[in-house]
Structure formats: C-alpha cells, structure tokens
Design an enzyme around this catalytic site. Structure first.
Site, PDB file in Angstrom:
ATOM      1  N   LYS A 153      49.601   8.988   2.925  1.00 53.53           N
ATOM      2  CA  LYS A 153      49.404   9.620   1.610  1.00 53.53           C
ATOM      3  C   LYS A 153      49.826   8.686   0.467  1.00 53.53           C
ATOM      4  CE  LYS A 153      50.177  14.334   3.404  1.00 53.53           C
ATOM      5  NZ  LYS A 153      50.881  15.607   3.124  1.00 53.53           N
ATOM      6  N   TYR A 174      41.987  20.536   2.883  1.00 57.71           N
ATOM      7  CA  TYR A 174      43.100  21.464   2.644  1.00 57.71           C
ATOM      8  C   TYR A 174      42.603  22.867   2.276  1.00 57.71           C
ATOM      9  CZ  TYR A 174      46.769  17.874   2.912  1.00 57.71           C
ATOM     10  OH  TYR A 174      47.655  16.928   3.355  1.00 57.71           O
ATOM     11  N   ASN A 186      55.386  13.892   1.286  1.00 53.75           N
ATOM     12  CA  ASN A 186      55.967  13.757   2.634  1.00 53.75           C
ATOM     13  C   ASN A 186      55.276  12.679   3.471  1.00 53.75           C
ATOM     14  OD1 ASN A 186      53.608  15.081   3.135  1.00 53.75           O
ATOM     15  ND2 ASN A 186      54.520  16.957   3.912  1.00 53.75           N
ATOM     16  N   HIS A 244      49.932  12.696   6.686  1.00 54.44           N
ATOM     17  CA  HIS A 244      49.320  13.866   7.324  1.00 54.44           C
ATOM     18  C   HIS A 244      49.007  13.503   8.767  1.00 54.44           C
ATOM     19  CE1 HIS A 244      46.422  17.035   8.269  1.00 54.44           C
ATOM     20  NE2 HIS A 244      45.683  16.072   8.802  1.00 54.44           N
ATOM     21  N   GLU A 259      38.772  16.855  11.820  1.00 53.70           N
ATOM     22  CA  GLU A 259      39.261  15.922  10.795  1.00 53.70           C
ATOM     23  C   GLU A 259      38.741  14.508  11.029  1.00 53.70           C
ATOM     24  OE1 GLU A 259      43.315  18.282   9.469  1.00 53.70           O
ATOM     25  OE2 GLU A 259      43.525  16.485  10.683  1.00 53.70           O
TER      26      GLU A 259
END
Ligand code: ADP
Length: 139
Positions: A10, A50, A113, A116, A127
């Site tokens: 990310k 998402y 964080n 993913h 995905e």
C-alpha cells in the site's frame, strides 16, 4: 496445499521505502514471487476491490489513502500461501499487531497498515484475476 495469493504493498509501504523489506518477509517464509506490477490504483478498480466496505464511514478515507501514490501488486505462490501471508502481516489494526509481524513492525493504525493480502482461496482467485492475466503470472 500450494496456493496463490494477491498482495498489495500500500501507499504507506511505498512512501516509507519498505517494499524490499516487506517482500523479503514473504520470500524468507518460503513463498515465491510469481507476478509483480506497479500501478496507480484507479477509482473504479479500488471500489471493486473494497466493495464489501462501501457502507463503512471510513470508506472515503481508504479510497484517498490507496490512491496517494503508485502501489506494488504482487502474487505469491507456495504451501498455504494465503494463511502464511496473513500470519506474517498480522491483524488489521497495526497498533494491536504483535512485534515481529509486518503490520506490528511497520504499520501505523487500522487504516495505514502497509499491505493487503487475500483472505481466502475464493477471494485470492478473484483478486488475482482483477489485477493480472494468466500470462503475467510466472508459475
Ligand atoms: P484486512 O486488510 O486486514 O483484511 P479488512 O479487509 O477488514 O482488513 O479492511 C480492508 C482495509 O480497510 C484495511 O486493511 C484498512 O486499510 C482499512 N480499514 C479496515 N478497518 C478500518 C477502520 N476501522 N478504520 C479505518 N480503516 C480501516
């Protein structure tokens, strides 16, 4: 069971120059990198990725965060790759993630964080297909 899983490094991971360190955690655990691309996440793709969080109050923040800068999208392959990558990442909230996990060592909070990783075989298949064609996967 040999599995494939999708990982996204990310924007906070990229901004902190941690891509190499995070990838090393996965390869040191025995997983093989079989696909890799750097992309700027487009709003439509991100909404799809998402969509299960669409109704959450923090959804606009996730969208903004994930589009801050280009990200690295990766596919890892290996024995129990899905559980192994999730275990190495640690729980969603970095402030609660144990030291020694990627989020515990490098993450900031529930939102920022670091990475993913797909959470089931079904999700992983969806995905991976969202970001890669079969010919872009080298395994
Ligand atoms: P995970 O990434 O651990 O599988 P989720 O699928 O529940 O977690 O959430 C997807 C992402 O949405 C998280 O990684 C995080 O960036 C963001 N997120 C989840 N919950 C929150 C929250 N309560 N507040 C802010 N951001 C959140």
């Amino acid at each position: 069971m040999i599995e494939r899983t999708l990982v996204i490094l990310k924007p906070d991971c990229m901004q902190k120059s941690l891509a190499g360190a995070v990838m090393e955690r996965f390869t040191q655990a025995g997983l093989s990198l079989v696909a890799c691309k750097m992309i700027r996440l487009q709003e439509s793709l991100l909404r799809e990725h998402y969509d299960f969080l669409m109704d959450k109050p923090f959804f606009p923040n996730i969208m903004k965060y994930m589009m801050e800068c280009p990200v690295l999208v990766l596919v890892f392959s290996g024995e129990n790759a899905i559980a192994v990558t999730r275990g190495l990442l640690g729980p969603t909230d970095s402030s609660l993630a144990p030291k020694g996990t990627i989020r515990g060592d490098f993450g900031q909070d529930k939102s920022r964080n670091i990475a993913h990783a797909s959470d089931s075989r079904e999700t992983a298949a969806k995905e991976i297909a969202r970001f890669f064609t079969e010919s872009e996967i080298f395994a």
